[in-house]
Design an enzyme around this catalytic site. Structure first.
Site, PDB file in Angstrom:
ATOM      1  N   ARG A 108      22.803  22.494  22.651  1.00  0.00           N
ATOM      2  CA  ARG A 108      22.140  22.138  21.394  1.00  0.00           C
ATOM      3  C   ARG A 108      22.471  20.728  20.929  1.00  0.00           C
ATOM      4  O   ARG A 108      21.650  20.072  20.277  1.00  0.00           O
ATOM      5  CB  ARG A 108      22.513  23.154  20.309  1.00  0.00           C
ATOM      6  CG  ARG A 108      21.931  24.547  20.544  1.00  0.00           C
ATOM      7  CD  ARG A 108      22.206  25.464  19.377  1.00  0.00           C
ATOM      8  NE  ARG A 108      21.654  26.794  19.591  1.00  0.00           N
ATOM      9  CZ  ARG A 108      21.709  27.776  18.686  1.00  0.00           C
ATOM     10  NH1 ARG A 108      22.293  27.571  17.514  1.00  0.00           N
ATOM     11  NH2 ARG A 108      21.182  28.959  18.948  1.00  0.00           N
ATOM     12  N   ASP A 114      19.968  27.820   1.358  1.00  0.00           N
ATOM     13  CA  ASP A 114      20.427  27.856   2.744  1.00  0.00           C
ATOM     14  C   ASP A 114      21.187  26.565   3.006  1.00  0.00           C
ATOM     15  O   ASP A 114      20.992  25.565   2.308  1.00  0.00           O
ATOM     16  CB  ASP A 114      19.254  27.991   3.717  1.00  0.00           C
ATOM     17  CG  ASP A 114      19.683  28.584   5.054  1.00  0.00           C
ATOM     18  OD1 ASP A 114      19.519  29.804   5.252  1.00  0.00           O
ATOM     19  OD2 ASP A 114      20.204  27.829   5.908  1.00  0.00           O
TER      20      ASP A 114
END
Length: 289
Positions: A46, A158
């Site tokens: 990633r 979030d």
């Protein structure tokens, strides 16, 4: 000819165990997420995109950058976006919404006039790309239609800015909204036309009920200036260790009214945690009045 993605000369050297340990410790300190050694390959894959974006040659260069004063300010949000998992659906764990309408809302209205004398305040904590808060907005709008004078607002937070941007946009592929019943689709979803065929957008009357903002559960101050009546924090604490779970849940309790409700994910439990909550249904807890 090899493309950049496949040319081995353009790929960084493998992440060393020492580099992984530094990243794992930093991620835990910043957002409470545990990165066991088994996650090394995932993290390496990633982060390769971030190395290409930043024009860095390897993970050591990336570590030097993100651990610098300048890099921490610029890159931390991107690192968090990389390591957070954002799995969500509309009407996920539907029994929770049945309990919300059938038990929690009537109890709060009867005991404290919440929703009527005072508007209901609900927090979707860890809202990901918005499916949960928009589901809640549909459910509460339907409840308001059946109960004159009921009002509500939703805070959705979030840590990941990428999913928050998607949530604010409120546009989804049609297959994503399959769990939404046909009557609710007709009332609250707008179909895309021409170049947006296959997409739907949440109706503005629901979008206007939700306030989105970034929030890190590791912050000492959540910046909430009013107590919450109901908190949905589902399938979030499973990524934290027990100590972090207990600390976070006690923070939630400080922001929850006496008699308020906490809804958690189907695989989460408060077993072994010292928190002032009483279980009232499967994965549903209440702060004693």
């Amino acid at each position: 000819m090899l493309t950049e993605a496949t040319d081995s000369r353009n790929l960084p050297a493998a992440m060393s165990d020492r580099e992984f340990s530094r990243f794992a410790e930093f991620i835990y300190d910043q957002c409470g997420i545990k990165m066991p050694p088994a996650k090394k390959t995932m993290l390496e894959a990633r982060l390769q995109k971030r190395l290409r974006v930043l024009g860095l040659r390897g993970f050591q260069d990336y570590a030097d950058f993100i651990f610098s004063r300048e890099g921490a300010g610029l890159e931390l949000v991107h690192l968090i976006d990389v390591v957070t998992t954002n799995k969500t659906d509309f009407f996920r764990e539907p029994a929770h919404f049945d309990y919300l309408v059938g038990k929690a809302l009537p109890d709060l209205a009867e005991s404290r006039g919440i929703g009527f004398r005072k508007g209901l305040s609900l927090w979707s904590a860890g809202c990901s790309s918005g499916e949960e808060p928009y589901t809640l907005a549909m459910v509460l709008a339907e409840f308001a239609e059946q109960n004159q004078g009921f009002s509500y607002s939703i805070l959705a937070t979030d840590i990941c800015t990428t999913v928050l941007d998607k949530a604010k946009l409120a546009i989804y592929e049609e297959e994503r909204v399959e769990p939404v019943s046909l009557p609710l689709k007709r009332k609250y979803l707008l179909r895309g036309k021409d170049g947006q065929k296959g997409l739907v957008r949440i109706a503005p009357e629901l979008r206007n009920r939700i306030r989105f903002r970034r929030l890190n559960f590791m912050d000492d101050d959540f910046g909430l200036r009013e107590p919450m009546d109901i908190i949905f924090c589902r399938n979030v604490i499973i990524y934290f260790d027990k100590r972090t779970q207990e600390r976070l849940l006690n923070k939630f309790c400080r922001h929850l009214i006496p008699g308020g409700y906490l809804f958690m994910g189907h695989s989460e439990t408060l077993s072994g945690l010292d928190v002032p909550l009483v279980q009232v249904a499967s994965t549903i807890y209440r702060k004693p009045p």
